[in-house]
Write a protein that holds these residues in place. Structure first.
Motif, PDB file in Angstrom:
ATOM      1  N   VAL A  59       0.571   8.049   7.943  1.00  0.00           N
ATOM      2  CA  VAL A  59      -0.359   7.317   7.088  1.00  0.00           C
ATOM      3  C   VAL A  59      -0.741   6.004   7.759  1.00  0.00           C
ATOM      4  CG1 VAL A  59      -0.462   6.038   4.930  1.00  0.00           C
ATOM      5  CG2 VAL A  59       0.489   8.327   4.956  1.00  0.00           C
ATOM      6  N   VAL A 105       0.834  -1.216   0.000  1.00  0.00           N
ATOM      7  CA  VAL A 105       0.000   0.000   0.000  1.00  0.00           C
ATOM      8  C   VAL A 105       0.857   1.251   0.000  1.00  0.00           C
ATOM      9  CG1 VAL A 105      -1.995   1.042   1.090  1.00  0.00           C
ATOM     10  CG2 VAL A 105      -1.403  -1.283   1.634  1.00  0.00           C
ATOM     11  N   VAL A 156      -4.285  14.434   1.496  1.00  0.00           N
ATOM     12  CA  VAL A 156      -3.939  13.411   0.515  1.00  0.00           C
ATOM     13  C   VAL A 156      -2.561  13.758  -0.004  1.00  0.00           C
ATOM     14  CG1 VAL A 156      -4.537  12.405  -1.707  1.00  0.00           C
ATOM     15  CG2 VAL A 156      -6.335  13.086  -0.143  1.00  0.00           C
ATOM     16  N   SER A 188      -1.253  17.045  -2.025  1.00  0.00           N
ATOM     17  CA  SER A 188      -2.025  17.423  -3.203  1.00  0.00           C
ATOM     18  C   SER A 188      -3.403  17.964  -2.841  1.00  0.00           C
ATOM     19  CB  SER A 188      -2.163  16.231  -4.150  1.00  0.00           C
ATOM     20  OG  SER A 188      -2.886  15.204  -3.519  1.00  0.00           O
ATOM     21  N   GLU A 189      -3.951  17.524  -1.698  1.00  0.00           N
ATOM     22  CA  GLU A 189      -5.290  17.962  -1.343  1.00  0.00           C
ATOM     23  C   GLU A 189      -5.485  17.880   0.161  1.00  0.00           C
ATOM     24  OE1 GLU A 189      -8.270  15.506  -3.117  1.00  0.00           O
ATOM     25  OE2 GLU A 189      -9.782  16.331  -1.762  1.00  0.00           O
ATOM     26  N   GLN A 222       0.781  12.921  -2.483  1.00  0.00           N
ATOM     27  CA  GLN A 222       1.084  12.280  -3.755  1.00  0.00           C
ATOM     28  C   GLN A 222       2.583  12.151  -3.904  1.00  0.00           C
ATOM     29  OE1 GLN A 222      -0.962  14.199  -6.953  1.00  0.00           O
ATOM     30  NE2 GLN A 222       0.112  12.993  -8.485  1.00  0.00           N
ATOM     31  N   ASN A 272       1.947   3.094  -3.152  1.00  0.00           N
ATOM     32  CA  ASN A 272       0.955   3.751  -4.004  1.00  0.00           C
ATOM     33  C   ASN A 272       1.336   5.181  -4.299  1.00  0.00           C
ATOM     34  OD1 ASN A 272      -0.647   1.554  -4.179  1.00  0.00           O
ATOM     35  ND2 ASN A 272      -2.269   2.284  -2.851  1.00  0.00           N
ATOM     36  N   ILE A 316      -0.771   7.705  -4.441  1.00  0.00           N
ATOM     37  CA  ILE A 316      -1.480   8.611  -3.537  1.00  0.00           C
ATOM     38  C   ILE A 316      -1.807   7.900  -2.229  1.00  0.00           C
ATOM     39  CG2 ILE A 316      -2.482  10.272  -5.146  1.00  0.00           C
ATOM     40  CD1 ILE A 316      -5.041   8.610  -5.061  1.00  0.00           C
ATOM     41  N   LEU A 317      -1.754   8.660  -1.142  1.00  0.00           N
ATOM     42  CA  LEU A 317      -2.033   8.113   0.185  1.00  0.00           C
ATOM     43  C   LEU A 317      -2.779   9.160   0.996  1.00  0.00           C
ATOM     44  CD1 LEU A 317       1.462   6.600   0.969  1.00  0.00           C
ATOM     45  CD2 LEU A 317      -0.598   5.270   0.703  1.00  0.00           C
ATOM     46  N   VAL A 318      -3.510   8.683   2.016  1.00  0.00           N
ATOM     47  CA  VAL A 318      -4.219   9.606   2.907  1.00  0.00           C
ATOM     48  C   VAL A 318      -3.542   9.559   4.259  1.00  0.00           C
ATOM     49  CG1 VAL A 318      -6.302   9.633   4.323  1.00  0.00           C
ATOM     50  CG2 VAL A 318      -6.499   9.749   1.902  1.00  0.00           C
TER      51      VAL A 318
END
Lengths: 193, 163
Positions: B32, B9, B67, B84-85, B69, B12, B14-16
């Protein structure tokens, strides 16, 4: 269907003791149960976020709560490379967010929906279809079958001639002529020695 | 000691994660959460991994859920991601469905209505209150990690706590 049946069974059979199955609803910790989910997320889904509230009085969150309790382990088992995150008691309404590769997101408002409805909805929108899953299962079976040949495709053996006890490779030792179909079909069997 | 395999994971793009207090100046430390499957117990356990992410917009603070990236061409070896967000800003959570500011299971508007019904006066008013962050160095010490202090120096460091 399987998990709703299991929920029923769990509620009825309270007398039966499962010896190493400790904890609440340990049926969730069996491989059969974990494999029973129809939700295999499409490759572009990278993150799945579930927002719900834990308060029992908030009935419209019950479906989301059940989804997290019963179905989230199944989803994570089938999708090991998807980051699954839960957010508790953040917002008044429950929802699920899927983040895709290209930074877009899909929002599912799951207010007052049962966990089965949520699951079906996710499978329909972001899940791989049943036909695709069956195709992939077949393809992976062919890959892992040790009875297959061809080193170029990744199997262990290139030909049966390399197994001891079998007819050796005709490159090394020519096959007796009368074993060959060519000899048989060209009529050599009628020739007199 | 066997090398621990990095969970798939975490690779990846992107991650939160949540921004966590750190002493970094130009970047944020993002924690994370991810699940690791225990094969014997057949259960998932929560693990955390911290990433250092740069913030192009310079708006994120500790406690925000963001989020991140992966950066394609890394300038510095340590900074692997960028923010990114911002999903949820700490304290000013916006419900993505209704678009309203929300506190737990109530919207700010609902809270105000309840206060008015009770006849409460002098309560905290979200609309007239100043922007968050004005007490950052004076009374809010969440931007940097705290530590236990064992000695009283002449100059008192607010980030050292006694409990």
């Amino acid at each position: 269907l399987l998990d709703s049946l299991l929920q029923e069974i769990h509620r009825r059979k309270r007398r039966r003791k499962m010896s190493f199955m400790k904890g609440i609803s340990p049926i969730r910790r069996t491989t059969n149960y974990l494999n029973a989910s129809p939700l295999v997320l499409k490759r572009r889904v990278k993150i799945l976020t579930v927002n719900f509230n834990e308060n029992e009085e908030e009935e419209h969150h019950k479906g989301a709560r059940d989804f997290v309790f019963w179905n989230l382990p199944q989803v994570q088992y089938k999708n090991p490379n998807v980051q699954i995150v839960t957010f508790r008691n953040l917002t008044p309404s429950p929802f699920i967010t899927c983040f895709l590769e290209d930074n877009s997101k899909i929002l599912f408002d799951v207010d007052s929906q049962s966990n089965k409805e949520i699951m079906d909805r996710l499978v329909k929108t972001v899940g791989k279809s049943k036909e695709l899953l069956e195709e992939e299962a077949l393809a992976s079976e062919a890959k892992s079958n040790p009875a297959n040949f061809c080193r170029r495709l990744g199997f262990d053996r290139h030909c049966i001639c390399e197994m001891p006890g079998q007819v050796p490779c005709p490159i090394m030792v020519p096959v007796p002529k009368h074993w060959r179909g060519k000899w048989w079909n060209q009529g050599h069997r009628y020739e007199e020695e | 000691m066997a090398q621990k395999v990095v969970a798939g994971v975490l690779k990846n793009s992107i991650l939160v994660g949540k921004i966590v207090p750190s002493t970094l100046t130009g970047a944020h430390k993002v924690q994370v959460p991810y699940f690791v499957f225990d094969n014997r117990l057949k259960a998932f356990f929560n693990h955390h991994q911290e990433f250092i992410a740069s913030d192009p917009s310079n708006e994120s603070k500790t406690g925000d859920v963001v989020v991140i990236q992966k950066i394609e061409n890394m300038v510095q070896k340590e900074i692997t991601h960028f923010i990114s967000e911002t999903m949820y800003k700490c304290g000013d959570v916006k419900d993505p469905i209704s678009g309203e500011y929300v506190v737990g299971s109530r919207t700010r508007a609902q809270m105000k209505e309840i206060e008015e019904l009770y006849g409460a006066t002098g309560n905290f008013d979200y609309e007239t209150a100043p922007e968050r962050g004005r007490l950052a160095e004076t009374q809010d010490f969440t931007d940097r990690p705290v530590y236990r202090k064992w000695h009283e120096f002449e100059k008192d460091d607010p980030y050292g706590i006694r409990n």
